[in-house]
Design an enzyme around this catalytic site. Structure first.
Site, mmCIF file in Angstrom:
data_model
loop_
_atom_site.group_PDB
_atom_site.id
_atom_site.type_symbol
_atom_site.label_atom_id
_atom_site.label_comp_id
_atom_site.label_asym_id
_atom_site.label_seq_id
_atom_site.Cartn_x
_atom_site.Cartn_y
_atom_site.Cartn_z
ATOM 1 N N SER A 184 15.644 30.867 3.752
ATOM 2 C CA SER A 184 16.541 29.905 3.352
ATOM 3 C C SER A 184 16.636 28.935 4.695
ATOM 4 O O SER A 184 15.403 28.558 5.048
ATOM 5 C CB SER A 184 17.839 30.517 2.923
ATOM 6 O OG SER A 184 18.854 29.461 2.635
ATOM 7 N N HIS A 192 14.996 28.305 -0.654
ATOM 8 C CA HIS A 192 16.046 27.697 -1.191
ATOM 9 C C HIS A 192 16.010 26.083 -0.955
ATOM 10 O O HIS A 192 15.983 25.713 0.318
ATOM 11 C CB HIS A 192 17.452 28.020 -0.414
ATOM 12 C CG HIS A 192 17.848 29.383 -0.915
ATOM 13 N ND1 HIS A 192 18.811 30.250 -0.183
ATOM 14 C CD2 HIS A 192 17.615 30.195 -1.801
ATOM 15 C CE1 HIS A 192 19.133 31.468 -0.590
ATOM 16 N NE2 HIS A 192 18.246 31.319 -1.684
ATOM 17 N N ASP A 217 21.671 35.935 -0.214
ATOM 18 C CA ASP A 217 20.439 36.132 -1.177
ATOM 19 C C ASP A 217 19.085 37.242 -0.818
ATOM 20 O O ASP A 217 19.044 36.815 0.356
ATOM 21 C CB ASP A 217 20.015 34.885 -1.740
ATOM 22 C CG ASP A 217 19.148 34.703 -2.928
ATOM 23 O OD1 ASP A 217 19.003 35.611 -3.676
ATOM 24 O OD2 ASP A 217 18.525 33.587 -3.020
#
Length: 208
Positions: free
Chosen positions: A22, A49, A142
């Site tokens: 991310s 992401h 996540d």
């Protein structure tokens, strides 16, 4: 803590690599993917992401920098060795039991679509002990649940050392939830990934 012997990764059993990142992930992937040698025997599945509102240029950018083929994943596409697949913006990326890719517009997970958990959980169901899953830098949780699924299925888990990450939240969350077989800096991880070309057999998706 990193293992003393990199061969403990059991490269002979690996069939695929899944990577989640991310915040800070573009630079982290830039330290890993260009080091993959031509002839790298495993498919590499990547969730980073991304903003959903615009197309991503990541696959094209990395394809120009890498010795392996890099492209954006397509729905129903067969998984091939020596190929890096990026999840497209606003789609979850999954591995199907027949070792094809699937794209999904199911709801976001932890506010993210694509979500790392979705990739890891589906890839662990398909590859079991043949999966190496890697959690890199990021500012969310996540990947933590997905990494736990990978470990339950017998796969191998690497996590970027939180202290070395641009954003330590995601690797730290993964370690708390799932632990890891090893933690590495990006430099260490890149060198070990490159050595898989010498020890892992060609992978055509199936564990045979």
């Amino acid at each position: 803590m990193a293992p003393e012997d990199p061969t403990c990764v059991a490269a002979a059993h690996l069939r695929a690599v899944a990577i989640g990142a991310s915040a800070g992930g573009v630079d982290a992937l830039g330290a890993l993917l260009p080091g993959l040698p031509a002839g790298f025997p495993l498919p590499v599945l990547v969730v980073l992401h991304l903003p959903p509102q615009r197309p991503s240029q990541l696959a094209a950018m990395f394809n120009a920098r890498c010795a392996v083929d890099v492209h954006e994943a397509q729905d129903k596409e067969p998984i091939r060795p020596g190929t890096v697949y990026f999840a497209p913006p606003d789609y979850h990326l999954l591995v199907e039991p027949d070792f094809t890719l699937a794209l999904s517009v199911d709801p976001p997970v932890l506010y993210s679509r694509p979500a790392i958990d979705v990739l890891f959980e589906s890839a662990s169901a398909a590859y079991a002990e043949g999966l190496l899953a890697i959690v890199l830098t990021g500012a969310s949780h996540d990947g933590a649940a997905g990494l736990a699924a990978v470990r339950r299925a017998g796969g191998t888990a690497w996590v970027q050392q939180p202290a070395s990450a641009a954003s330590p939240v995601m690797p730290a969350a993964a370690l708390r939830a799932a632990g890891a077989d090893a933690t590495y800096t990006l430099s260490e991880m890149g060198k070990l990934l490159a050595t898989l070309a010498e020890s892992a057999p060609p992978a055509h998706g199936r564990l045979n």
